[in-house]
Design a protein around this motif. Structure first.
Motif, mmCIF file in Angstrom:
data_model
loop_
_atom_site.group_PDB
_atom_site.id
_atom_site.type_symbol
_atom_site.label_atom_id
_atom_site.label_comp_id
_atom_site.label_asym_id
_atom_site.label_seq_id
_atom_site.Cartn_x
_atom_site.Cartn_y
_atom_site.Cartn_z
ATOM 1 N N HIS A 194 40.819 70.391 16.608
ATOM 2 C CA HIS A 194 42.159 69.794 15.991
ATOM 3 C C HIS A 194 41.540 68.746 14.724
ATOM 4 C CE1 HIS A 194 45.277 71.687 17.567
ATOM 5 N NE2 HIS A 194 45.373 71.217 18.612
ATOM 6 N N THR A 195 40.211 68.629 14.814
ATOM 7 C CA THR A 195 39.782 67.307 13.838
ATOM 8 C C THR A 195 38.807 68.233 13.170
ATOM 9 O OG1 THR A 195 38.018 66.900 15.459
ATOM 10 C CG2 THR A 195 40.273 65.335 15.335
ATOM 11 N N ASP A 196 37.867 67.219 12.379
ATOM 12 C CA ASP A 196 36.944 67.710 11.354
ATOM 13 C C ASP A 196 36.372 69.015 11.718
ATOM 14 O OD1 ASP A 196 35.853 67.275 8.846
ATOM 15 O OD2 ASP A 196 34.007 66.986 9.972
ATOM 16 N N GLN A 197 36.331 69.924 10.694
ATOM 17 C CA GLN A 197 35.666 71.317 10.877
ATOM 18 C C GLN A 197 35.094 71.445 9.427
ATOM 19 O OE1 GLN A 197 34.952 72.973 13.640
ATOM 20 N NE2 GLN A 197 36.457 71.815 15.092
ATOM 21 N N ASN A 225 36.000 69.261 18.274
ATOM 22 C CA ASN A 225 37.148 69.195 18.442
ATOM 23 C C ASN A 225 37.907 70.270 17.593
ATOM 24 O OD1 ASN A 225 39.919 68.620 18.672
ATOM 25 N ND2 ASN A 225 39.487 66.341 19.129
#
Lengths: 555, 430
Positions: free
Chosen positions: B362-365, B360
């Motif tokens: 927009h979430t954890d990267q 995703n």
């Protein structure tokens, strides 16, 4: 809701759209249904090569001859989708000389024009070819935009009265005894029909779903043993070559580079998969392509990669063939008449084949279907230009009449062909929204008028968000164009769908420059715009009074 | 490559000219040390909005009204936990000294809510005075004004989006054509300079100063609005005067909405920091990358920049690494590895590249947390946990371990680590 049509085509790829156009031009009432947007399946996930036939000249001369014939036709009827780049088959030390000679002979036998080039001559054409290449064969390969081609076919079908219904998934086949009499579809589009089902009665159903053909067949209890095979493609950020470069050796992974618009596409791999909707996208495929193709064009090793994507070939062979290696499965297409084959009347499936011969496949299917439904129609698809290619507009004319600076006008006219005039004629200011691909507002608004709020459908029509930044600087601008015709909620949902699609391919290119770009995109969208957190916020109400109410200003 | 034989000497050498580097240099100079600041490219401040975020969201994704009260929600390895809240206050205090009256927010410990250019509401600790009238918590009616050719700021959409996010003020948005632009695709940044110089432009009622011409075009849309929000391009050097002229003509407050790159508020902030560096006597060398260094055991002796093929040595007692992260190019990567670009400090990262990212966007990267790991003194560590060099500290986006983009804490991290690394370097250099 119940509706009726003569022929119902399932699948909005090049084959389905080609069939819809062909039948509609013969005066048949056609409805085409596609579960996603046009080109969502295999068509939109290929390297964009318009085959000269050279690739098949040794292993499959019948395919090779079909390719060169269709290649010549598409240059005429789809000129605004084709860039006549030419192609080279290049041999390196260790590549079989005998194979090289057989390639030359095969091309000659299939009426594919060739020119034998020395290493120096080949490098004069493509200076970045490796220094140790031995020689090359020049063939009339070309680059083709599969999106533009598919959309133009659908537009032509519609002009001839066809109904094209995207975001409409077939959820069942309607049967009357041992006859298919129509389909049930479920709508997921944004025109107020979302979630509703529709039963479309049809005299004949054409299953043009390629790698998904088995799933449709199963709804009527017939077995269509498609053997889907995935192939990876990697997009480079610029055109390291302007000619299609093929490695001149028998089948193998990673043996082609296709220049395409502003980019080059490296291809490909060939691995059989169980489910065309869910298969692993593995890192070795990307590594193999960059490493192997760097043997032909060494600067690829250091070049910036934008993204990678995977497509699924709709390979098919008669069940008794039992080929073990997918690379050995024929690239021929097969027309399966289920009345003859399975005792199930009213439905024909088309499997196998390739984009270059989509028109020929459509012609054969349409001939067959017309025969089945008792229509006397003659195929005219090879003689009539597609919308956009009727009357190539002069570049200078476009630049002057639309007050666009040269590079932008050139790009716009390349994409729009003879539609340039009607699309770009606007009295409003027409700023560039996507700088990487030079796409103006007028072009985007035209696409939005056509397809609504699906920004991925807008993307494939315009190339907006397909350049270096992968949507970082333009995705939100594209989305804002949906307002005020659509609500804030729709703008946000559409933006997310585009942003996620762009992310999906970029993940496979996260090193070097593109990793920096991804981080910049994150700073911009998460921090500067604050899109990430407000997007996922569980409670949308902010306690405004708990925050800084502002300092008393003295002025 | 030729080598200059006599090294340029200073007590402290800071590598990197972004917010963290400039803050380090100022903090080191305040201790009385002689400071040299080496920067390669244009500062990444040009890409930032000019807002100073300290902490906008907790790790659980809750919006933060009082950043200092929310520090407890951060994990132990977080920079803020490691260095303590006094260091954060110190960083903000240094910032406030540099920017003076041109920024607001220092009157309270609470975050302010500022509209973003895509119509979301963002918590931040310090905001330009140019933006002060735009706070989303204010209830007075707003008119957002965009320009026809500036597609990045769609005023009617910004207005609708802010309303949908619950902004209490009544809002409207209109799009007007900017006065004085000629070619259909002229870059809007011409407008910035025209407003700065208050150039004369031709209008239907004759020649006029551009600020008046702009105000006239806004005036007919005002209705009951008590504030007018424009994209942040109201001049570079004379921005306060541009705003004052617009406000005087219109009789309402005028504010800017911070924009993406190239960011005008970011450039204004960069100028203020450069002035402060000059006043503090920091020597700056700009335009050449650091390409090599000499070390003597566990101490760095000098670094070399490459100036058109000749190597220039800079000797110092203490060094601060503030070269930025993936965007500022303090981190380099290729298909197989991730490296710190100047001293090759250890950068923890998964060997398998497929573990660098998540599904995703927009979430954890994981890649958003890439960077060097440091101790409480901000010394980068090797993979066994000991300092890479005894006289090297790191500050800003080169620090790993935290995804500052999701927390909205990038500027706070730079100020906090900058002031601490700079001060320690200055004190240890004597």
């Amino acid at each position: 809701m119940d509706t009726k049509t003569e022929v119902l085509v399932i699948g909005g790829g090049s084959t389905g759209c080609g069939i819809a156009r062909d039948l509609a031009m013969r005066g048949v009432a056609v409805t085409l249904v596609e579960r996603g947007t046009l080109t969502d399946g295999t068509t939109g996930r290929m390297h964009g090569l318009l085959h000269s036939g050279g690739r098949y000249a040794v292993s499959d001369r019948e395919s090779a001859a079909e390719c060169i014939s269709e290649n010549r036709i598409l240059r005429e009827i789809a000129s605004h989708c084709v860039e006549p780049t030419g192609g080279l088959f290049v041999s390196k030390p260790g590549d079989s000389e005998e194979y090289f000679e057989r390639k030359l002979a095969g091309c000659s036998a299939c009426d594919i024009p060739t020119e034998l080039l020395s290493a120096e001559q080949a490098r004069a054409i493509e200076p970045y070819l490796a220094h140790d290449i031995e020689r090359a064969i020049r063939v009339p390969d070309a680059a083709i935009d599969p999106f533009r081609l598919c959309v133009a076919n659908a537009a032509a079908a519609r002009e001839h009265g066809a109904r094209i219904e995207t975001h409409a998934e077939v959820t069942d086949l309607l049967l009357d005894g041992d006859r298919v009499v129509g389909v049930e579809i479920t709508h997921s589009n944004d025109n107020g029909m979302t979630g509703s089902t529709e039963r479309i009665k049809a005299t004949h159903v054409v299953n043009a779903t390629g790698a998904w053909a088995g799933q449709i067949g199963a709804m009527a209890g017939v077995d269509i043993a498609v053997r889907p095979s995935k192939g990876a493609m990697t997009v480079m950020n610029c055109r390291q070559v302007d000619t299609v470069i093929n490695r001149c050796r028998p089948k193998g992974d990673a043996d082609i580079i296709v220049p395409h618009e502003t980019a080059c596409i490296l291809g490909t791999t060939d691995v059989e998969v169980d489910d065309p909707d869910a298969f692993p996208e593995t890192q070795w495929e990307v590594e193999t392509m960059i490493e192997t193709l760097s043997e032909l064009v060494p600067i690829l090793d250091e070049a910036r990669t934008l993204r990678s994507f995977w497509g699924v070939r709709p390979l098919y062979e008669p069940p008794e063939t039992k080929t073990s290696d997918p690379t050995d499965i024929t690239r021929q297409f097969f027309l399966l008449d289920h009345a003859d084959r399975d005792g199930l009347a009213g439905m024909t499936s088309i499997v196998g084949g390739k984009l270059t011969t989509y028109r020929l496949m459509a012609e054969r299917i349409s001939d067959h279907v017309c025969d089945r439904i008792g229509v006397d129609g003659v195929c005219r698809t090879a003689d009539v230009a597609l919308p956009g290619s009727e009357n190539p507009m002069h570049l200078q004319e476009a630049m002057e009449s639309f007050e666009l600076r040269s590079p932008i006008a050139r790009r716009s006219v390349q994409r729009l062909g003879s539609r340039s005039s009607s699309v770009l004629s606007t009295s409003d200011p027409n700023p560039v929204i996507c700088s990487c691909e030079a796409v103006t507002r007028a072009e985007l608004e035209d696409a939005i008028t056509e397809v609504g709020t699906d920004l991925n459908a807008v993307r494939i029509r315009t190339r907006a968000s397909m350049g270096n930044c992968q949507g970082c600087f333009c995705a939100h601008r594209m989305a804002a164009l949906l307002h005020p015709d659509h609500t804030v909620e729709t703008v946000r949902t559409s933006l997310e769908a585009l942003y996620e699609e762009r992310w999906r391919g970029q993940r496979h290119a996260l090193w070097g420059e593109q990793l920096s770009q991804a981080m910049l995109t994150r700073y911009l969208h998460a921090t500067t715009m604050n899109r990430a957190q407000s997007q996922t916020e569980s409670s949308p109400t902010v306690a405004f009074e708990r925050f800084d109410g502002g300092d008393e200003r003295g002025d | 490559m030729g080598v200059m034989s006599v090294a340029i000497e200073s007590d402290v050498c800071v590598i990197g000219g972004g917010l963290a580097g400039m803050t380090s240099a100022l903090a080191a100079a305040e201790t009385g040390a002689s400071v040299r600041l080496l920067s390669h490219k244009k500062s990444t401040l040009r890409q930032a909005s000019g807002l100073i975020d300290v902490l906008g969201y907790t790790p659980a994704g809750e919006i933060v009204a009082e950043p200092f009260e929310a520090m407890g929600s951060l994990p132990n390895h977080h920079l803020y936990q490691r260095v303590g809240s006094q260091a954060i206050h110190d960083g903000l205090a240094l910032f406030d000294r540099v920017v003076g009256e041109s920024y607001a927010g220092g009157h309270t410990s609470a975050n302010a809510l500022v509209p973003t250019y895509v119509g979301r509401i963002k918590p931040t600790a310090r905001y330009p005075a140019m933006t002060a009238a735009g706070l989303a918590s204010d209830r007075s009616p707003v008119l957002f004004v965009g320009f026809e050719r500036l597609s990045a700021f769609d005023a009617p959409y910004v207005s609708a989006s802010l309303s949908s996010d619950g902004m209490p003020a009544p809002t409207r948005g209109v799009t007007i054509s900017a006065p004085g632009s000629h070619r259909p695709d002229t870059r809007l940044h011409r407008l910035v300079h025209a407003l700065d110089a208050n150039e004369s432009v031709s209008t239907s009622t004759g020649e006029q100063p551009i600020r008046i011409a702009l105000a006239r075009r806004i005036e007919s849309h005002l209705e009951s609005a008590q504030r007018v929000g424009l994209p942040a391009l109201l001049g570079l050097e004379n921005a306060p005067n541009v705003r004052r002229d617009l406000e005087q003509f219109l009789g309402v407050d005028v504010f800017e909405v911070p924009m993406g790159p190239p960011s005008i508020p970011g450039q204004r902030l960069e100028h203020q920091f450069l002035d402060a560096l000059d006043r503090a006597g920091v020597h700056r060398a700009t335009g050449n990358p650091v390409v090599a260094f000499d070390a003597d055991g566990d101490r760095i002796r000098r670094v070399f920049t490459d100036r058109n093929g000749s190597s220039v040595p800079y000797e110092a007692t203490q060094f601060v690494l503030a070269t930025g992260g993936l965007v500022g190019k303090g981190l380099d990567s290729d298909r197989t590895a991730l490296t710190e670009s100047v001293f090759d400090c250890h950068v923890p990262h998964p060997e398998d590249r497929t573990e660098w990212y998540g599904d995703n966007p927009h979430t954890d990267q994981p890649f958003a947390r890439f960077g060097v790991s440091v101790d409480a003194d901000l010394k980068p560590h090797d993979d066994s946990g000991s300092p890479e060099y005894d006289n090297l500290r790191a500050a800003g986006a080169i620090l790993g371990g935290t995804d500052v983009t999701m927390e909205l804490s990038a500027s706070g991290n730079s100020l906090t680590s900058g002031v601490r690394a700079g001060r320690l370097a200055g004190e240890r250099s004597n």
